[in-house]
Design a protein around this motif. Structure first.
Motif, short mmCIF file in Angstrom:
data_model
loop_
_atom_site.label_atom_id
_atom_site.label_comp_id
_atom_site.label_asym_id
_atom_site.label_seq_id
_atom_site.Cartn_x
_atom_site.Cartn_y
_atom_site.Cartn_z
N SER A 195 1.08 -2.61 12.35
CA SER A 195 2.50 -2.30 12.15
C SER A 195 3.04 -3.16 11.01
O SER A 195 2.44 -4.18 10.65
CB SER A 195 3.31 -2.57 13.42
N LEU A 196 4.16 -2.76 10.49
CA LEU A 196 4.78 -3.51 9.40
C LEU A 196 5.11 -4.93 9.84
O LEU A 196 4.83 -5.89 9.11
CB LEU A 196 6.04 -2.78 8.93
N GLY A 203 8.81 3.33 20.53
CA GLY A 203 9.35 3.78 19.26
C GLY A 203 8.86 2.96 18.07
O GLY A 203 9.38 3.13 16.97
N ASN A 204 7.90 2.09 18.28
CA ASN A 204 7.35 1.28 17.19
C ASN A 204 6.34 2.09 16.39
O ASN A 204 5.50 2.78 16.97
CB ASN A 204 6.67 0.02 17.74
N THR A 250 -0.07 7.88 10.93
CA THR A 250 1.11 7.23 11.50
C THR A 250 1.14 7.53 12.99
O THR A 250 0.99 8.68 13.40
CB THR A 250 2.39 7.76 10.83
N GLU A 251 1.37 6.49 13.78
CA GLU A 251 1.48 6.64 15.24
C GLU A 251 2.74 5.93 15.69
O GLU A 251 3.12 4.90 15.14
CB GLU A 251 0.27 6.03 15.95
#
Length: 120
Positions: free
Chosen positions: A67-68, A103-104, A97-98
């Motif tokens: 994740s970012l 909602g992450n 993309t998952e």
């Protein structure tokens, strides 16, 4: 008449001194600008290396799912820098993309395969 001549000479010397001071100021200003530019480029490169190292470490540790916020935290860099890097890698490596139940957003990259891991 001697007073005019010495005033003219004095004025000429003041003008030469003023020009010399301006030249020194210009040279010092250019030097400071060059140092600041070099320092900025060096810092940007250091941050880029931190992001790259964190990215590949996370690929291994997180089963190719990043994740970012994980990347920014692991590299300890600005989120915008991490985002730009991550977006480039997503495009280059065709990551998927998952979104989890909270909602992450995560990016699933192709699995790392070590060249000798399939050999027994």
């Amino acid at each position: 008449m001697p007073t005019l001549l010495s005033n003219s000479s004095f004025t000429h010397n003041i003008n030469k001194l003023a020009m010399a001071i301006l030249e020194v100021i210009l040279i010092v200003g250019l030097g400071v600008s060059a140092v600041m530019l070099f320092t900025s480029a060096f810092q940007q490169r250091q941050q880029q290396v931190l992001v790259e190292n964190a990215f590949y470490k996370l690929l291994e540790e997180q089963d190719s799912c990043i994740s970012l916020i994980q990347l920014a935290a692991a590299a300890r860099v600005d989120t915008e820098l991490a985002k730009q890097y991550l977006e480039r890698q997503v495009k280059l490596l065709n990551a998927l993309t998952e979104v989890d139940d909270d909602g992450n957003t995560f990016y699933r990259f192709p699995k790392l395969r070590h060249p000798y891991s399939d050999r027994n």
